[in-house]
Design an enzyme around this catalytic site. Structure first.
Site, PDB file in Angstrom:
ATOM      1  N   ARG A 104      10.970   2.474   1.261  1.00  0.00           N
ATOM      2  CA  ARG A 104      10.161   3.666   0.948  1.00  0.00           C
ATOM      3  C   ARG A 104      11.129   4.741   0.480  1.00  0.00           C
ATOM      4  O   ARG A 104      12.020   5.157   1.218  1.00  0.00           O
ATOM      5  CB  ARG A 104       9.375   4.136   2.170  1.00  0.00           C
ATOM      6  CG  ARG A 104       8.772   5.521   1.960  1.00  0.00           C
ATOM      7  CD  ARG A 104       7.808   5.923   3.033  1.00  0.00           C
ATOM      8  NE  ARG A 104       6.538   5.224   2.870  1.00  0.00           N
ATOM      9  CZ  ARG A 104       5.395   5.619   3.434  1.00  0.00           C
ATOM     10  NH1 ARG A 104       5.365   6.692   4.195  1.00  0.00           N
ATOM     11  NH2 ARG A 104       4.281   4.943   3.249  1.00  0.00           N
ATOM     12  N   HIS A 131       2.085   3.045  -4.608  1.00  0.00           N
ATOM     13  CA  HIS A 131       1.998   2.672  -3.187  1.00  0.00           C
ATOM     14  C   HIS A 131       1.133   1.406  -3.079  1.00  0.00           C
ATOM     15  O   HIS A 131       0.021   1.437  -2.562  1.00  0.00           O
ATOM     16  CB  HIS A 131       1.385   3.834  -2.393  1.00  0.00           C
ATOM     17  CG  HIS A 131       1.493   3.690  -0.907  1.00  0.00           C
ATOM     18  ND1 HIS A 131       2.257   2.714  -0.279  1.00  0.00           N
ATOM     19  CD2 HIS A 131       0.930   4.417   0.111  1.00  0.00           C
ATOM     20  CE1 HIS A 131       2.148   2.849   1.021  1.00  0.00           C
ATOM     21  NE2 HIS A 131       1.356   3.866   1.284  1.00  0.00           N
ATOM     22  N   GLN A 134      -0.639  -0.038   0.287  1.00  0.00           N
ATOM     23  CA  GLN A 134      -1.850   0.637   0.726  1.00  0.00           C
ATOM     24  C   GLN A 134      -3.087   0.051   0.041  1.00  0.00           C
ATOM     25  O   GLN A 134      -4.143  -0.088   0.642  1.00  0.00           O
ATOM     26  CB  GLN A 134      -1.756   2.139   0.427  1.00  0.00           C
ATOM     27  CG  GLN A 134      -2.955   2.923   0.895  1.00  0.00           C
ATOM     28  CD  GLN A 134      -3.100   2.958   2.405  1.00  0.00           C
ATOM     29  OE1 GLN A 134      -2.161   3.292   3.097  1.00  0.00           O
ATOM     30  NE2 GLN A 134      -4.283   2.604   2.910  1.00  0.00           N
ATOM     31  N   ASP A 219      -6.526  11.804  -1.511  1.00  0.00           N
ATOM     32  CA  ASP A 219      -5.222  11.822  -0.845  1.00  0.00           C
ATOM     33  C   ASP A 219      -4.787  13.284  -0.734  1.00  0.00           C
ATOM     34  O   ASP A 219      -5.408  14.170  -1.352  1.00  0.00           O
ATOM     35  CB  ASP A 219      -4.226  11.006  -1.704  1.00  0.00           C
ATOM     36  CG  ASP A 219      -2.883  10.777  -1.035  1.00  0.00           C
ATOM     37  OD1 ASP A 219      -2.746  11.058   0.176  1.00  0.00           O
ATOM     38  OD2 ASP A 219      -1.954  10.318  -1.728  1.00  0.00           O
ATOM     39  N   CYS A 259      -5.816   7.175   2.459  1.00  0.00           N
ATOM     40  CA  CYS A 259      -4.671   6.394   2.938  1.00  0.00           C
ATOM     41  C   CYS A 259      -4.058   6.970   4.200  1.00  0.00           C
ATOM     42  O   CYS A 259      -3.388   6.261   4.939  1.00  0.00           O
ATOM     43  CB  CYS A 259      -3.628   6.259   1.838  1.00  0.00           C
ATOM     44  SG  CYS A 259      -2.877   7.821   1.335  1.00  0.00           S
ATOM     45  N   ARG A 287      -3.663  -2.251   7.278  1.00  0.00           N
ATOM     46  CA  ARG A 287      -2.275  -2.307   6.787  1.00  0.00           C
ATOM     47  C   ARG A 287      -1.535  -3.449   7.495  1.00  0.00           C
ATOM     48  O   ARG A 287      -0.737  -4.155   6.884  1.00  0.00           O
ATOM     49  CB  ARG A 287      -1.559  -0.971   7.056  1.00  0.00           C
ATOM     50  CG  ARG A 287      -2.112   0.226   6.287  1.00  0.00           C
ATOM     51  CD  ARG A 287      -1.841   0.124   4.801  1.00  0.00           C
ATOM     52  NE  ARG A 287      -0.432  -0.013   4.495  1.00  0.00           N
ATOM     53  CZ  ARG A 287       0.455   0.995   4.399  1.00  0.00           C
ATOM     54  NH1 ARG A 287       0.043   2.226   4.557  1.00  0.00           N
ATOM     55  NH2 ARG A 287       1.725   0.766   4.093  1.00  0.00           N
TER      56      ARG A 287
HETATM   57  N1  NVA Z   1       0.617  10.560  -1.792  1.00  0.00           N
HETATM   58  C1  NVA Z   1       1.108  10.547  -0.435  1.00  0.00           C
HETATM   59  C2  NVA Z   1       0.783   9.241   0.218  1.00  0.00           C
HETATM   60  C3  NVA Z   1       1.230   9.135   1.673  1.00  0.00           C
HETATM   61  C4  NVA Z   1       0.951   7.799   2.254  1.00  0.00           C
HETATM   62  C5  NVA Z   1       2.609  10.813  -0.434  1.00  0.00           C
HETATM   63  O1  NVA Z   1       3.314  10.240  -1.279  1.00  0.00           O
HETATM   64  O2  NVA Z   1       3.074  11.587   0.398  1.00  0.00           O
HETATM   65  N1   CP Z   2      -0.720   5.528   4.338  1.00  0.00           N
HETATM   66  C1   CP Z   2       0.592   5.507   4.647  1.00  0.00           C
HETATM   67  O1   CP Z   2       1.412   4.911   3.956  1.00  0.00           O
HETATM   68  O2   CP Z   2       0.905   6.131   5.821  1.00  0.00           O
HETATM   69  P1   CP Z   2       2.361   6.439   6.359  1.00  0.00           P
HETATM   70  O3   CP Z   2       2.974   7.475   5.461  1.00  0.00           O
HETATM   71  O4   CP Z   2       2.134   6.938   7.763  1.00  0.00           O
HETATM   72  O5   CP Z   2       3.167   5.170   6.345  1.00  0.00           O
END
Ligand code: NVA
Ligand code: CP
Length: 301
Positions: A104, A131, A134, A219, A259, A287
């Protein structure tokens, strides 16, 4: 051996994705039935995190433990990659020891480069651009709650971000229509939109996007790394909240997904996320199951 990576949804064929969703549903039932299933015995997953996570970390780690394997959590604060060791060298070294690597981070190109030098499967656990993990859970959740998503209408409301981009690819891979309502200047990547123009429609009016939708999703307005823009974004996105008035133009049996993490009172009202049409808790739980199915696929167990 031909290594498979999972950097975006197009790394798997439509058939492979659908099989993976079915397998995730099966794995969930097996877990509920307390059926022991340990295909990852002696397998190790390295998990590199350069951003926060609750669901992704816990689901991957739990998936490995429940399936007989183990995982190593690697924060950039702790490993040499965070002090300037190159992606190429880190990838060569880690992939000579572990069986799969999950990352990540910010730049999608970094995950691509990591995969290029890896001898084992690399999984994108979120970049600024995509992502895909997800989306596996989202598709599993829709199938479980409402059946096949093929031919259905999905409404994406809000920021044209990493999740939105993964929905665009999902529209093609799972064959649904995607209506995206975003403010001007916060629209998704236009190359991607144009590439998938048979599946995607872009607009600024959330009502138009949600009209007759089978699935409504949104989101946060400021993603990880955009914290400094939070105040400005709250202003720009104020008309993009998914609330009861917006949900009322969707199909009666429409489901709401997010998500998570969510900001109640911003992108979604409490009445919607905590309401009857919301499937966000199943979505979060899935997940675990969908990533087990993904790991089984990539580890060929
Ligand atoms: N769009 C959000 C998704 C978090 C799971 C981010 O990148 O922070
Ligand atoms: N939806 C998601 O990826 O959550 P986290 O950021 O908690 O991993």
């Amino acid at each position: 051996m031909n290594i498979r990576h999972f950097l975006t949804l197009i790394d798997l064929s439509k058939q492979e994705l659908n099989q993976l969703i079915q397998r995730a549903i099966e794995l969930k039932k097996m877990l509920r039935a307390k059926q022991q299933h340990e295909p990852f015995k002696n397998k190790v997953l390295a998990m590199i995190f350069d951003k926060s996570s609750t669901r992704t970390r816990v689901s991957f780690e739990t998936a490995m433990i429940q399936c007989g394997g183990s995982s190593i959590f690697l924060s950039l604060r702790d490993i040499q990659l965070g002090r300037g060791e190159t992606i190429e060298d880190t990838s060569r070294v880690l992939s000579s020891m572990v069986d799969a690597i999950m990352i990540r981070t910010f730049k999608h190109e970094d995950v691509e480069l990591f995969a290029q030098y890896s001898k084992v499967p690399v999984i994108n656990a979120l970049t600024d651009m995509y992502h895909p993990c997800q989306l596996l859970a989202d598709m599993q959740t829709y199938v479980e709650c409402r059946g096949d998503i093929q031919g259905k209408k999905v409404a994406w409301i809000g920021d044209g971000n990493n999740m939105c981009h993964s929905y665009i690819r999902a529209a093609q891979q799972f064959d649904f229509k995607l209506a995206i309502a975003s403010p001007t200047n916060y629209q998704p990547n236009m190359d991607l939109v144009n590439q998938y123009s048979n599946y995607v429609e872009l607009m600024t009016d959330p009502m138009q996007a949600v009209k007759n939708a089978d699935l409504v999703t949104t989101d946060v307005w400021a993603s990880m790394g955009q914290e400094a823009e939070q105040t400005k974004r709250v202003r720009v996105f104020k008309d993009y909240q998914v609330n009861n008035s917006l949900m009322s133009v969707a199909k009666l049996d429409a489901v709401f997904m997010h998500c998570l993490p969510a900001h109640r009172g911003e992108e979604v009202s409490a009445e919607v996320i905590d309401g009857k049409q919301s499937v966000v808790w199943t979505q979060a739980e899935n997940r675990l199951h969908s990533q087990k199915a993904l790991l089984e696929f990539l580890l060929k167990t």
